[in-house]
Write a protein that holds these residues in place. Structure first.
Motif, PDB file in Angstrom:
ATOM      1  N   GLU A  87       0.825  -1.207   0.000  1.00 29.56           N
ATOM      2  CA  GLU A  87       0.000   0.000   0.000  1.00 29.56           C
ATOM      3  C   GLU A  87       0.855   1.252   0.000  1.00 29.56           C
ATOM      4  O   GLU A  87       0.512   2.263  -0.641  1.00 29.56           O
ATOM      5  CB  GLU A  87      -0.915  -0.017   1.223  1.00 29.56           C
ATOM      6  N   LEU A  88       1.987   1.191   0.699  1.00 28.84           N
ATOM      7  CA  LEU A  88       2.864   2.360   0.779  1.00 28.84           C
ATOM      8  C   LEU A  88       3.480   2.681  -0.573  1.00 28.84           C
ATOM      9  O   LEU A  88       3.624   3.855  -0.943  1.00 28.84           O
ATOM     10  CB  LEU A  88       3.961   2.092   1.806  1.00 28.84           C
ATOM     11  N   ILE A  89       3.848   1.645  -1.326  1.00 31.17           N
ATOM     12  CA  ILE A  89       4.448   1.869  -2.641  1.00 31.17           C
ATOM     13  C   ILE A  89       3.456   2.548  -3.588  1.00 31.17           C
ATOM     14  O   ILE A  89       3.849   3.332  -4.468  1.00 31.17           O
ATOM     15  CB  ILE A  89       4.952   0.527  -3.214  1.00 31.17           C
ATOM     16  N   ALA A  90       2.184   2.278  -3.401  1.00 32.28           N
ATOM     17  CA  ALA A  90       1.163   2.880  -4.259  1.00 32.28           C
ATOM     18  C   ALA A  90       0.605   4.182  -3.691  1.00 32.28           C
ATOM     19  O   ALA A  90      -0.308   4.766  -4.280  1.00 32.28           O
ATOM     20  CB  ALA A  90       0.025   1.885  -4.469  1.00 32.28           C
ATOM     21  N   ASP A  91       1.156   4.648  -2.574  1.00 30.80           N
ATOM     22  CA  ASP A  91       0.644   5.849  -1.909  1.00 30.80           C
ATOM     23  C   ASP A  91       1.316   7.090  -2.496  1.00 30.80           C
ATOM     24  O   ASP A  91       2.532   7.295  -2.353  1.00 30.80           O
ATOM     25  CB  ASP A  91       0.924   5.756  -0.404  1.00 30.80           C
ATOM     26  N   ASP A  92       0.514   7.924  -3.162  1.00 29.65           N
ATOM     27  CA  ASP A  92       1.066   9.151  -3.749  1.00 29.65           C
ATOM     28  C   ASP A  92       1.572  10.111  -2.675  1.00 29.65           C
ATOM     29  O   ASP A  92       2.523  10.862  -2.905  1.00 29.65           O
ATOM     30  CB  ASP A  92      -0.005   9.845  -4.600  1.00 29.65           C
ATOM     31  N   GLY A  93       0.914  10.112  -1.512  1.00 28.61           N
ATOM     32  CA  GLY A  93       1.352  10.995  -0.439  1.00 28.61           C
ATOM     33  C   GLY A  93       2.744  10.647   0.056  1.00 28.61           C
ATOM     34  O   GLY A  93       3.550  11.540   0.353  1.00 28.61           O
ATOM     35  N   PHE A  94       3.034   9.357   0.129  1.00 26.50           N
ATOM     36  CA  PHE A  94       4.374   8.945   0.569  1.00 26.50           C
ATOM     37  C   PHE A  94       5.428   9.364  -0.453  1.00 26.50           C
ATOM     38  O   PHE A  94       6.490   9.888  -0.076  1.00 26.50           O
ATOM     39  CB  PHE A  94       4.406   7.433   0.768  1.00 26.50           C
ATOM     40  N   TRP A  95       5.167   9.145  -1.724  1.00 22.85           N
ATOM     41  CA  TRP A  95       6.161   9.502  -2.741  1.00 22.85           C
ATOM     42  C   TRP A  95       6.312  11.012  -2.870  1.00 22.85           C
ATOM     43  O   TRP A  95       7.387  11.510  -3.217  1.00 22.85           O
ATOM     44  CB  TRP A  95       5.793   8.883  -4.085  1.00 22.85           C
ATOM     45  N   ASN A  96       5.248  11.752  -2.581  1.00 26.01           N
ATOM     46  CA  ASN A  96       5.381  13.206  -2.528  1.00 26.01           C
ATOM     47  C   ASN A  96       6.343  13.610  -1.420  1.00 26.01           C
ATOM     48  O   ASN A  96       7.182  14.501  -1.598  1.00 26.01           O
ATOM     49  CB  ASN A  96       4.011  13.840  -2.291  1.00 26.01           C
ATOM     50  N   ALA A  97       6.240  12.936  -0.272  1.00 23.77           N
ATOM     51  CA  ALA A  97       7.160  13.215   0.833  1.00 23.77           C
ATOM     52  C   ALA A  97       8.586  12.824   0.465  1.00 23.77           C
ATOM     53  O   ALA A  97       9.546  13.516   0.846  1.00 23.77           O
ATOM     54  CB  ALA A  97       6.701  12.469   2.088  1.00 23.77           C
ATOM     55  N   VAL A  98       8.750  11.724  -0.275  1.00 26.30           N
ATOM     56  CA  VAL A  98      10.089  11.303  -0.703  1.00 26.30           C
ATOM     57  C   VAL A  98      10.703  12.345  -1.626  1.00 26.30           C
ATOM     58  O   VAL A  98      11.880  12.721  -1.494  1.00 26.30           O
ATOM     59  CB  VAL A  98      10.023   9.926  -1.392  1.00 26.30           C
ATOM     60  N   VAL A  99       9.920  12.830  -2.585  1.00 25.79           N
ATOM     61  CA  VAL A  99      10.425  13.849  -3.519  1.00 25.79           C
ATOM     62  C   VAL A  99      10.814  15.116  -2.771  1.00 25.79           C
ATOM     63  O   VAL A  99      11.867  15.722  -3.033  1.00 25.79           O
ATOM     64  CB  VAL A  99       9.364  14.141  -4.598  1.00 25.79           C
ATOM     65  N   ASN A 100       9.978  15.530  -1.820  1.00 25.51           N
ATOM     66  CA  ASN A 100      10.307  16.727  -1.036  1.00 25.51           C
ATOM     67  C   ASN A 100      11.589  16.526  -0.232  1.00 25.51           C
ATOM     68  O   ASN A 100      12.440  17.417  -0.162  1.00 25.51           O
ATOM     69  CB  ASN A 100       9.157  17.050  -0.080  1.00 25.51           C
ATOM     70  N   THR A 101      11.716  15.350   0.365  1.00 22.56           N
ATOM     71  CA  THR A 101      12.905  15.085   1.188  1.00 22.56           C
ATOM     72  C   THR A 101      14.170  15.096   0.342  1.00 22.56           C
ATOM     73  O   THR A 101      15.175  15.714   0.715  1.00 22.56           O
ATOM     74  CB  THR A 101      12.754  13.723   1.890  1.00 22.56           C
ATOM     75  N   VAL A 102      14.131  14.412  -0.782  1.00 18.04           N
ATOM     76  CA  VAL A 102      15.310  14.361  -1.657  1.00 18.04           C
ATOM     77  C   VAL A 102      15.613  15.743  -2.227  1.00 18.04           C
ATOM     78  O   VAL A 102      16.783  16.147  -2.331  1.00 18.04           O
ATOM     79  CB  VAL A 102      15.097  13.323  -2.774  1.00 18.04           C
ATOM     80  N   GLY A 103      14.581  16.480  -2.601  1.00 16.62           N
ATOM     81  CA  GLY A 103      14.798  17.822  -3.146  1.00 16.62           C
ATOM     82  C   GLY A 103      15.458  18.752  -2.144  1.00 16.62           C
ATOM     83  O   GLY A 103      16.437  19.443  -2.464  1.00 16.62           O
ATOM     84  N   ILE A 104      14.934  18.774  -0.922  1.00 18.36           N
ATOM     85  CA  ILE A 104      15.543  19.620   0.120  1.00 18.36           C
ATOM     86  C   ILE A 104      16.951  19.139   0.428  1.00 18.36           C
ATOM     87  O   ILE A 104      17.874  19.944   0.641  1.00 18.36           O
ATOM     88  CB  ILE A 104      14.664  19.613   1.382  1.00 18.36           C
ATOM     89  N   PHE A 105      17.145  17.826   0.456  1.00 19.86           N
ATOM     90  CA  PHE A 105      18.475  17.276   0.741  1.00 19.86           C
ATOM     91  C   PHE A 105      19.507  17.717  -0.306  1.00 19.86           C
ATOM     92  O   PHE A 105      20.608  18.146   0.040  1.00 19.86           O
ATOM     93  CB  PHE A 105      18.385  15.748   0.790  1.00 19.86           C
ATOM     94  N   VAL A 106      19.160  17.624  -1.566  1.00 24.39           N
ATOM     95  CA  VAL A 106      20.105  18.000  -2.630  1.00 24.39           C
ATOM     96  C   VAL A 106      20.395  19.500  -2.581  1.00 24.39           C
ATOM     97  O   VAL A 106      21.558  19.927  -2.668  1.00 24.39           O
ATOM     98  CB  VAL A 106      19.541  17.586  -4.002  1.00 24.39           C
ATOM     99  N   ILE A 107      19.339  20.315  -2.457  1.00 23.02           N
ATOM    100  CA  ILE A 107      19.523  21.764  -2.469  1.00 23.02           C
ATOM    101  C   ILE A 107      20.339  22.237  -1.273  1.00 23.02           C
ATOM    102  O   ILE A 107      21.118  23.195  -1.376  1.00 23.02           O
ATOM    103  CB  ILE A 107      18.155  22.466  -2.505  1.00 23.02           C
ATOM    104  N   SER A 108      20.189  21.568  -0.141  1.00 20.98           N
ATOM    105  CA  SER A 108      20.883  22.016   1.067  1.00 20.98           C
ATOM    106  C   SER A 108      22.269  21.407   1.223  1.00 20.98           C
ATOM    107  O   SER A 108      23.216  22.094   1.637  1.00 20.98           O
ATOM    108  CB  SER A 108      20.043  21.684   2.305  1.00 20.98           C
ATOM    109  N   THR A 109      22.433  20.137   0.888  1.00 22.60           N
ATOM    110  CA  THR A 109      23.675  19.436   1.210  1.00 22.60           C
ATOM    111  C   THR A 109      24.819  19.819   0.285  1.00 22.60           C
ATOM    112  O   THR A 109      25.950  20.033   0.754  1.00 22.60           O
ATOM    113  CB  THR A 109      23.445  17.912   1.159  1.00 22.60           C
ATOM    114  N   ILE A 110      24.557  19.910  -1.006  1.00 26.92           N
ATOM    115  CA  ILE A 110      25.652  20.216  -1.944  1.00 26.92           C
ATOM    116  C   ILE A 110      26.263  21.594  -1.651  1.00 26.92           C
ATOM    117  O   ILE A 110      27.489  21.711  -1.482  1.00 26.92           O
ATOM    118  CB  ILE A 110      25.158  20.110  -3.396  1.00 26.92           C
ATOM    119  N   PRO A 111      25.476  22.680  -1.571  1.00 29.91           N
ATOM    120  CA  PRO A 111      26.101  23.964  -1.197  1.00 29.91           C
ATOM    121  C   PRO A 111      26.729  23.935   0.187  1.00 29.91           C
ATOM    122  O   PRO A 111      27.760  24.586   0.422  1.00 29.91           O
ATOM    123  CB  PRO A 111      24.929  24.953  -1.254  1.00 29.91           C
ATOM    124  N   GLN A 112      26.110  23.195   1.110  1.00 30.25           N
ATOM    125  CA  GLN A 112      26.635  23.135   2.472  1.00 30.25           C
ATOM    126  C   GLN A 112      28.041  22.552   2.500  1.00 30.25           C
ATOM    127  O   GLN A 112      28.939  23.097   3.156  1.00 30.25           O
ATOM    128  CB  GLN A 112      25.696  22.283   3.323  1.00 30.25           C
TER     129      GLN A 112
END
Length: 326
Positions: A87-112
């Motif tokens: 059910e989690l793999i098919a949950d759009d809300g979970f994958w939205n959270a994954v995209v947000n997490t990865v996006g913030i991680f990339v934007i913050s970690t590389i310049p940091q």
């Protein structure tokens, strides 16, 4: 008249000396000493492993068991197998959270990491007030994350925020920083970078100071410029420390929780009206303590664990290339 002729006594043949009681005791204590040398290290490190088992392995195993159930917060549970994961793999809300997490991680970690490396290299040189600057870059770390979030939320305010006021000089219309994904990612990333760049810089600076100065002197005699010395000597010698910093940054970035929660300003864990900056950690807390579905939240926690492993492997491969090893 009798002549007494003293015959010399026969010489004693040297025999094995009888060891004294003290020496015997010493020999007996030797076995105990060898036992101490073998057992003492395990005894000294045992508190860590006991605490790790109690607060690390047991929660991991218990969470894995809970993820296989329809587990309510009150304790009622029904075994489901891997249905929560399906059910989690098919949950759009979970994958939205994954995209947000990865996006913030990339934007913050590389310049940091880039800024931390530049700061460490600058503070490694002989400049006036070096100790003051080294202590200064650690000040954000001792600041409360709540205070940081409150200040940055005010800075990114739509009507009275300093960021929009500054952008207004270049003709930019006021930005609703919380209403879109990419603007919210940028705002949250600046909080993270402001707080953790100095911490990584101090770690890299400590590693730089262990590099032998003879290498730089020999490179200078060979005509190597400071820039070439940095790429050919400093970066390869920093490889183990870079791996450590990247690992810690990956774990911290993918488990991001406090900054977006404080940026949201309310405890719903929704990450905005449409979940535009909801992270996986916020998703887990929402499922567990707002929707009271511990089994589903536990499955999301294990998916986050797998995501962290993938991120660490990718970053480790990238860090090896920077270090010069193929």
């Amino acid at each position: 008249m009798t002549l007494n002729i003293d015959t010399p006594a026969p010489a004693r043949r040297p025999g094995p000396r009888r060891s004294s009681g003290r020496r015997a005791t010493g020999r007996g204590g030797g076995g105990l000493t060898r036992f101490d040398l073998r057992a003492t290290p395990y005894f000294l490190v045992s508190p860590y492993f006991l605490l790790f088992t109690l607060f690390g392995l047991f929660p991991l195993g218990y969470t894995l068991w809970a993820s296989l159930h329809d587990w309510e917060l009150g304790g009622d549970k029904t075994f489901l197998g891997i249905d929560n994961y399906v059910e989690l793999i098919a949950d759009d809300g979970f994958w939205n959270a994954v995209v947000n997490t990865v996006g913030i991680f990339v934007i913050s970690t590389i310049p940091q990491l880039i800024l931390a490396l530049m700061l460490a290299n600058a503070l490694n040189k002989r400049i006036r007030g070096r100790l003051f600057f080294r202590l200064g870059i650690l000040l954000p770390l001792v600041t409360s994350v709540v205070a940081v979030a409150v200040v940055f939320t005010q800075l990114y305010g739509r009507d009275y925020g300093m960021i929009n006021w500054f952008l207004g000089f270049f003709g930019v219309e006021p930005i609703e920083w919380q209403n879109q994904s990419w603007t919210a990612w940028i705002a949250i990333s600046t909080m993270i970078d402001w707080r953790w760049t100095g911490y990584n810089a101090i770690i890299l600076l400590a590693a730089m100071q262990t590099i032998p100065k003879d290498l730089y002197e020999a490179a200078s005699l060979d005509g190597a410029s400071p820039r070439r010395q940095f790429w050919q000597i400093t970066i390869p010698m920093l490889r183990p420390t870079l791996v450590f910093v990247v690992f810690i940054s990956t774990i911290g970035g993918l488990t991001l929780f406090a900054e977006p929660v404080m940026f949201e300003g309310n405890p719903t864990m929704a990450g905005g009206a449409t979940g535009q900056y909801q992270t996986v950690a916020m998703f887990i807390v929402k499922e567990a303590f707002r929707d009271f579905d511990m089994g589903y939240a536990s499955a999301a926690a294990w998916m986050l664990f797998a995501l962290i492993l993938v991120g660490i492997l990718i970053n480790y491969s990238f860090t090896r290339r920077i270090g010069g090893n193929k």
